[in-house]
Design an enzyme around this catalytic site. Sequence first.
Site, PDB file in Angstrom:
ATOM      1  N   ASP A  67      45.032  42.027  43.178  1.00 22.68           N
ATOM      2  CA  ASP A  67      44.185  42.557  44.239  1.00 22.68           C
ATOM      3  C   ASP A  67      44.980  43.350  45.273  1.00 22.68           C
ATOM      4  O   ASP A  67      46.218  43.333  45.272  1.00 22.68           O
ATOM      5  CB  ASP A  67      43.415  41.416  44.914  1.00 22.68           C
ATOM      6  CG  ASP A  67      44.290  40.203  45.209  1.00 22.68           C
ATOM      7  OD1 ASP A  67      45.517  40.337  45.197  1.00 22.68           O
ATOM      8  OD2 ASP A  67      43.729  39.126  45.452  1.00 22.68           O
ATOM      9  N   ASN A 135      38.840  27.978  49.564  1.00 17.98           N
ATOM     10  CA  ASN A 135      37.449  27.830  49.115  1.00 17.98           C
ATOM     11  C   ASN A 135      37.336  27.969  47.597  1.00 17.98           C
ATOM     12  O   ASN A 135      36.251  28.156  47.067  1.00 17.98           O
ATOM     13  CB  ASN A 135      36.552  28.868  49.811  1.00 17.98           C
ATOM     14  CG  ASN A 135      37.008  30.302  49.551  1.00 17.98           C
ATOM     15  OD1 ASN A 135      37.930  30.534  48.772  1.00 17.98           O
ATOM     16  ND2 ASN A 135      36.364  31.257  50.195  1.00 17.98           N
ATOM     17  N   HIS A 137      38.765  30.360  45.784  1.00 20.80           N
ATOM     18  CA  HIS A 137      38.787  31.725  45.241  1.00 20.80           C
ATOM     19  C   HIS A 137      40.047  31.991  44.430  1.00 20.80           C
ATOM     20  O   HIS A 137      41.092  31.378  44.647  1.00 20.80           O
ATOM     21  CB  HIS A 137      38.539  32.790  46.321  1.00 20.80           C
ATOM     22  CG  HIS A 137      39.672  33.079  47.246  1.00 20.80           C
ATOM     23  ND1 HIS A 137      39.510  33.192  48.612  1.00 20.80           N
ATOM     24  CD2 HIS A 137      40.986  33.327  47.025  1.00 20.80           C
ATOM     25  CE1 HIS A 137      40.662  33.483  49.170  1.00 20.80           C
ATOM     26  NE2 HIS A 137      41.577  33.572  48.230  1.00 20.80           N
ATOM     27  N   GLU A 142      35.503  35.571  45.623  1.00 25.44           N
ATOM     28  CA  GLU A 142      35.004  34.540  46.530  1.00 25.44           C
ATOM     29  C   GLU A 142      33.880  33.745  45.846  1.00 25.44           C
ATOM     30  O   GLU A 142      33.324  34.196  44.837  1.00 25.44           O
ATOM     31  CB  GLU A 142      34.473  35.206  47.800  1.00 25.44           C
ATOM     32  CG  GLU A 142      35.515  36.027  48.571  1.00 25.44           C
ATOM     33  CD  GLU A 142      36.464  35.168  49.412  1.00 25.44           C
ATOM     34  OE1 GLU A 142      36.633  33.972  49.122  1.00 25.44           O
ATOM     35  OE2 GLU A 142      37.036  35.720  50.374  1.00 25.44           O
TER      36      GLU A 142
HETATM   37  C1  GLP Z   1      44.762  35.482  49.151  1.00 24.82           C
HETATM   38  C2  GLP Z   1      45.031  36.133  47.804  1.00 24.82           C
HETATM   39  C3  GLP Z   1      44.936  35.151  46.685  1.00 24.82           C
HETATM   40  C4  GLP Z   1      45.759  33.922  47.022  1.00 24.82           C
HETATM   41  C5  GLP Z   1      45.184  33.252  48.240  1.00 24.82           C
HETATM   42  C6  GLP Z   1      45.909  31.984  48.634  1.00 24.82           C
HETATM   43  O1  GLP Z   1      43.426  35.427  49.482  1.00 24.82           O
HETATM   44  N1  GLP Z   1      44.174  37.233  47.516  1.00 24.82           N
HETATM   45  O2  GLP Z   1      45.384  35.754  45.487  1.00 24.82           O
HETATM   46  O3  GLP Z   1      45.771  33.043  45.944  1.00 24.82           O
HETATM   47  O4  GLP Z   1      45.286  34.173  49.302  1.00 24.82           O
HETATM   48  O5  GLP Z   1      47.013  32.314  49.411  1.00 24.82           O
HETATM   49  P1  GLP Z   1      48.183  31.348  49.807  1.00 24.82           P
HETATM   50  O6  GLP Z   1      49.039  31.207  48.604  1.00 24.82           O
HETATM   51  O7  GLP Z   1      48.897  32.053  50.929  1.00 24.82           O
HETATM   52  O8  GLP Z   1      47.584  30.062  50.244  1.00 24.82           O
END
Ligand code: GLP
Length: 240
Positions: A67, A135, A137, A142
């Site tokens: 992404d 959540n 995702h 989402e």
């Molecule tokens: C973002 C990214 C996800 C990632 C998520 C969790 O929203 N788009 O790909 O998995 O954050 O992030 P973190 O690893 O900082 O908790």
Amino acid sequence: MKIVIVKNYNELSAAAALMIADVLRCVNNPVLSLATGSTPIGAYAELVNAYRDNKISFKNVLTFNLDEYVGLPATDGNSYRAYMNKHLFDNVDIDKDNTNLPDGTADDLEQECKRYSALLEKHPRHLQLLGLGRNGHIGFNEPGTRFDSVTHVVELTPDTIKANSRLFADGAVPRRAVTMGIKDIMAAKRIVLLASGENKARAVYNTVKGRVSDSCPASVLQTHPDATLIADMEAAHEIV
Ligand code: GLP
């Protein structure tokens, strides 16, 4: 889903890096799909170390990221392109032309989604690395995202905007992103999902023990033939 529970973040990073390194060693032209966020940073550091020790090479590796934020150019330190360069691409022998992320600055985002989807169609992934949103995702898919979705533009939820605002000095997190869809994620031969810390415990529970439902996008991984969750004790405490 296979479940690997490790003691702490360092062990999680080492275990994830090992699985990625295995693909680099066993496949001639490996295609990886990579994730951002704070969770995979340790795994990328382990991979850089393995590269420096001459244990692996990224010469023939092709990558696709999950992404990118809408509106952030590569020169913006908060863009996922900048993140990937900093944590991995600048530190290994990968050809940057072989590294792909959606272009969140494209004038025509719909067209950009089509371009990215076509690339993914052409290049099946050997391994998909994933972090986990609080959540549930995956990528920026989402809750409520269809399981048959391909690359698309998303409006981020208030929860995700809040969680990611810690990384933006002025708190100005983009409201939209371009993300691979759930169908793209599921198309990878092997999937490795990482979860670290207490604030992921509920999402881990819903992912592993919950009903397969779009209310927790990561629960779809229960239906993948080769998905592994690597979680540290804090993230795993509700499933043990
Ligand atoms: C973002 C990214 C996800 C990632 C998520 C969790 O929203 N788009 O790909 O998995 O954050 O992030 P973190 O690893 O900082 O908790």
